[in-house]
Motif scaffolding. Sequence first.
Motif, mmCIF file in Angstrom:
data_model
loop_
_atom_site.group_PDB
_atom_site.id
_atom_site.type_symbol
_atom_site.label_atom_id
_atom_site.label_comp_id
_atom_site.label_asym_id
_atom_site.label_seq_id
_atom_site.Cartn_x
_atom_site.Cartn_y
_atom_site.Cartn_z
ATOM 1 N N GLY A 27 0.818 -1.204 0.000
ATOM 2 C CA GLY A 27 0.000 0.000 0.000
ATOM 3 C C GLY A 27 0.851 1.252 0.000
ATOM 4 O O GLY A 27 1.970 1.269 -0.512
ATOM 5 N N ARG A 28 0.331 2.291 0.592
ATOM 6 C CA ARG A 28 1.060 3.553 0.669
ATOM 7 C C ARG A 28 2.183 3.464 1.705
ATOM 8 O O ARG A 28 2.111 2.684 2.653
ATOM 9 N N ARG B 121 -2.242 -1.763 -3.779
ATOM 10 C CA ARG B 121 -2.525 -0.820 -4.854
ATOM 11 C C ARG B 121 -1.984 -1.382 -6.168
ATOM 12 O O ARG B 121 -0.971 -2.070 -6.195
ATOM 13 N N HIS B 122 -2.685 -1.105 -7.256
ATOM 14 C CA HIS B 122 -2.249 -1.467 -8.610
ATOM 15 C C HIS B 122 -2.000 -2.971 -8.763
ATOM 16 O O HIS B 122 -1.188 -3.386 -9.593
ATOM 17 N N THR C 52 4.164 3.589 -8.472
ATOM 18 C CA THR C 52 4.753 3.478 -7.132
ATOM 19 C C THR C 52 4.722 4.801 -6.381
ATOM 20 O O THR C 52 5.336 4.930 -5.313
ATOM 21 N N ALA C 53 4.017 5.791 -6.901
ATOM 22 C CA ALA C 53 3.903 7.074 -6.199
ATOM 23 C C ALA C 53 3.298 6.852 -4.812
ATOM 24 O O ALA C 53 2.296 6.159 -4.662
ATOM 25 N N GLY C 54 3.925 7.411 -3.804
ATOM 26 C CA GLY C 54 3.430 7.256 -2.444
ATOM 27 C C GLY C 54 3.708 5.911 -1.831
ATOM 28 O O GLY C 54 3.191 5.583 -0.764
ATOM 29 N N SER C 55 4.551 5.104 -2.511
ATOM 30 C CA SER C 55 4.848 3.749 -2.038
ATOM 31 C C SER C 55 6.302 3.657 -1.605
ATOM 32 O O SER C 55 7.180 4.370 -2.115
#
Length: 361
Positions: free
Chosen positions: A112-113, A275-276, A298-301
């Motif tokens: 997740g994040r 996510r994704h 992967t933004a925010g990951s």
Amino acid sequence: MPDAEPTALQPAALAGSIRTWAAELGFSACGIAGTELAQDEARLIRWLQAGHQGEMGFMGRHGRKRARPRQLVPGTRTVVVVRMDYTPDRAADPRAVLEARQRAFITRYSLGRDYHKLMRRRLQRLAERIQSTIGPFGYRAFVDSAPVLERALAREAGLGWIGKNTMLLNRHAGSYFFLGELFTDLPLPTDDPVRAHCGSCRRCLRACPTNAFTGPYQLDARRCISYLTIEHPGSIPEPLRPAMGNRIFGCDDCQLVCPWNRYTHPTAEDDFQPRHGLDDADLVALFNWDEATFLERTAGSAIRRIGHERWLRNLAVALGNTAPTPEVVEALGQRLNHPSALVREHVRWALARHGTPRGTD
């Protein structure tokens, strides 16, 4: 750190309130530790002297300060330690993903994040809640953001014991959780450390794919898949590549076999859900991501920190360990002329594993 103002609550009452406020903020548990970590400091020094930190130079950069909270933050009297469970309840079964070699295994904590900002904000709110009750006091909040022996502090705070796999274990929550710390100048009563409950069990030691444990409570990071896929910047040693299987970011094997993880609690945080589709993604599909797609997905990951080059390096190893289908060989072939020598090396290794060596530097 300035001296704390006189509190409106007695220390024991304030400690109880802090635990209540921490729970209201979504932390799974909260304890209070002192600052004496002499035995842990000795173990840290031996570990560093053995070179088990690999290329993680930051582990030794701060010397003994990592085990001395009072030196890291002058004026520290006690440390409030919090736990936050992260097991996503909407993720694919990790064992099934590991067995499906054409799929990519990513450690559960990073699906997740990124947890750092979320927990740091919650710790700041906890500090503000304390301050609103007692007035100004000295504090610093840390979530993997400073040289802190967080597992040792969590043990001293009564949140668990350090198991043979060097993870913090809790009888009622296993080991799938994050830790954060609030260094304070408050004279709070501390909790009692938890007695270890590993007994004669050695499942975690036997489960390590790369034999990274040199013994109980002793990890050589240079052989650890989490280190190799995340922290290690260069070429992955060839003898270790076959044992990595389809693990492209981290490794949970020593946790998957731990009996205490039958008590793991699913996370209450939506941000920790996958996510994704990264909980059960196709290796070839991920390997085909260009850098822009990698950065977007992967933004925010926590995954983004390794960068696209290491991402491809790790995936090339995994593709070398999977079945040599035409799709796999074609995907690898398309990266033979990648600008990165690191990527090209691992692609050639993977193709050679499939009996189709091609390309030279």
